[in-house]
Enzyme design. Sequence first.
Site, PDB file in Angstrom:
ATOM      1  N   LYS A 108      13.908 -46.411 -39.121  1.00  0.00           N
ATOM      2  CA  LYS A 108      13.728 -47.649 -38.352  1.00  0.00           C
ATOM      3  C   LYS A 108      14.381 -47.572 -36.978  1.00  0.00           C
ATOM      4  O   LYS A 108      14.064 -48.359 -36.092  1.00  0.00           O
ATOM      5  CB  LYS A 108      14.229 -48.828 -39.164  1.00  0.00           C
ATOM      6  CG  LYS A 108      13.345 -48.999 -40.395  1.00  0.00           C
ATOM      7  CD  LYS A 108      13.628 -50.226 -41.193  1.00  0.00           C
ATOM      8  CE  LYS A 108      12.594 -50.413 -42.289  1.00  0.00           C
ATOM      9  NZ  LYS A 108      12.645 -49.355 -43.316  1.00  0.00           N
TER      10      LYS A 108
HETATM   11  C1  LIG Z   1      11.617 -49.238 -44.211  1.00  0.00           C
HETATM   12  C2  LIG Z   1      11.630 -47.992 -44.974  1.00  0.00           C
HETATM   13  C3  LIG Z   1      10.481 -47.526 -45.608  1.00  0.00           C
HETATM   14  C4  LIG Z   1       9.181 -48.286 -45.609  1.00  0.00           C
HETATM   15  O1  LIG Z   1       8.592 -48.406 -44.338  1.00  0.00           O
HETATM   16  P1  LIG Z   1       7.510 -49.569 -44.078  1.00  0.00           P
HETATM   17  O2  LIG Z   1       7.196 -49.468 -42.648  1.00  0.00           O
HETATM   18  O3  LIG Z   1       8.213 -50.849 -44.414  1.00  0.00           O
HETATM   19  O4  LIG Z   1       6.372 -49.309 -44.970  1.00  0.00           O
HETATM   20  C5  LIG Z   1      10.555 -46.320 -46.288  1.00  0.00           C
HETATM   21  N1  LIG Z   1      11.707 -45.636 -46.355  1.00  0.00           N
HETATM   22  C6  LIG Z   1      12.837 -46.064 -45.771  1.00  0.00           C
HETATM   23  C7  LIG Z   1      14.079 -45.258 -45.918  1.00  0.00           C
HETATM   24  C8  LIG Z   1      12.838 -47.251 -45.051  1.00  0.00           C
HETATM   25  O5  LIG Z   1      13.957 -47.659 -44.479  1.00  0.00           O
END
Ligand SMILES: *Cc1c(COP(=O)(O)O)cnc(C)c1O
Length: 491
Positions: A108
């Site tokens: 993120k």
């Molecule tokens: C947020 C996240 C996901 C999922 O991503 P999305 O965009 O919500 O589908 C997968 N793995 C990790 C470690 C995350 O932080």
Amino acid sequence: MMYQSTRDHRNHASASRAVLDGIAADGGLYILDDLAALDFDWRAVLEEDTMGMSEKILAALLPDFDDMGALVQRSYAGKFETDALTPVVHVGDRHVLELFRGPTSAFKDVALSVLPQLITAAREKEGVTDEIVILTATSGDTGKAALEGFHDVPGTRIIVFYPHGGVSAVQQAQMTTQVGGNVCVCAVRGNFDDAQTGVKNIFAACAGQDLGGVQLSSANSINIGRLVPQIVYYFKAYAELVDAQRIKAGQPVHFVVPTGNFGDILAGYFAKLLGLPVGKLVCASNANNVLTDFIHTGVYDRRRPFHKTTSPSMDILVSSNLERLLYLLSGCDNAYVAGLMEQLKTEGRYEITAEMLSKLHAEFECGCCSDAEAAAVIGKVWRENGYLLDPHTAVAWAVADAFMAKRTDDAPVVVLSTASPYKFPDAVLRALGEEPCDDEFAVMEQLRALTGVPVPKNLASLREAPVLHRDVIDKEDMLEYVLRKVGEKQW
Ligand SMILES: *Cc1c(COP(=O)(O)O)cnc(C)c1O
């Protein structure tokens, strides 16, 4: 070029407005109707370095921002472990796109490093003098990445809600130790969906209200400013495979994506609509496999038990960004999408048309995997390849195994890796056959001693950091909490 609400065609906004608002007034998500119609030369973008790719892609999709090059520099320069931002590592018969080399060791970071800069620029652009208060619900990773992006950004404050007991000790420490005069972190008794629903309800309750010099916005992946920066790493991975002479430009590449809120994988679909030769987008889920069932059958049914898994960032029953895909697959039919979302709210389920389902199958595959299977994968990949997967990436790896066993081509397969194994040291250590001790920070050290894989600096320093945020509230009290906080001059 206007962004459009998925639910009502009368609600549209400039890119900067859409970034500021986060969500449309009707509860819909902002989207562009026709990405394929943009003036965008995907082959030229492949020639750029990561920063150049970011600049070109952001400028194309968010055209009313000035000097995207400088904005991208401010967002990323010096904050990631490598200039590539998101390196590709070749592991066995596939390629791992490492999205976790940013300041909080979570994928993120890629988007949340940019969003605060977009919001600041949009605020100027729109002549907004109000303070922007970011509300975010997190299943663990978004919260810290958002806090890191927004802390001490002038003109903004941020409130993060996380499920009480629903995140790892490391994730919790990352958030509760966050410094900054404009940050607030609060645990909610409930699961992630409760926290996310709570935030959505606050937006609905506050829409059109005078909050006294304050505007609410979102850092969740419903904000288009979160989604657009994620398109970039699909181009980056593709370019690396071309450079490594694994493919020629124009040949397809499959991507397997560990999925929760459907933002990461949707960015891959956007990359495809922009022209990138993406083969299949494979949606990987854990035991919360509502998306697996949906992609198989066309029926989305959230009326099922919620499982707490070793991949908590994917423990989600309502994937918000799916609404954007539904909109595109329906041929931009707002009324139809609004109807589905209403059905989801009132009945807990909906079913898409057969025509949409066949369009979905042309682009997407899916699969799910249990905690036990994910653990087995972590052990196997470590033993056979000396590469350490976190549990989210392990889910994708397992689903990639199934995908690769039945596919009929030999196009490269890229597995998106979304977290450092050190964010989930308990589960990873167990998967390697060792018993973790009680203290998760000591477990990090156990894992390091066993594998020799270095601990990211930001995580290694957490243990000594003082806890600054201790609030815990009931989910019914989220609105009141926000109104009270917003009223306080000094946090
Ligand atoms: C947020 C996240 C996901 C999922 O991503 P999305 O965009 O919500 O589908 C997968 N793995 C990790 C470690 C995350 O932080």
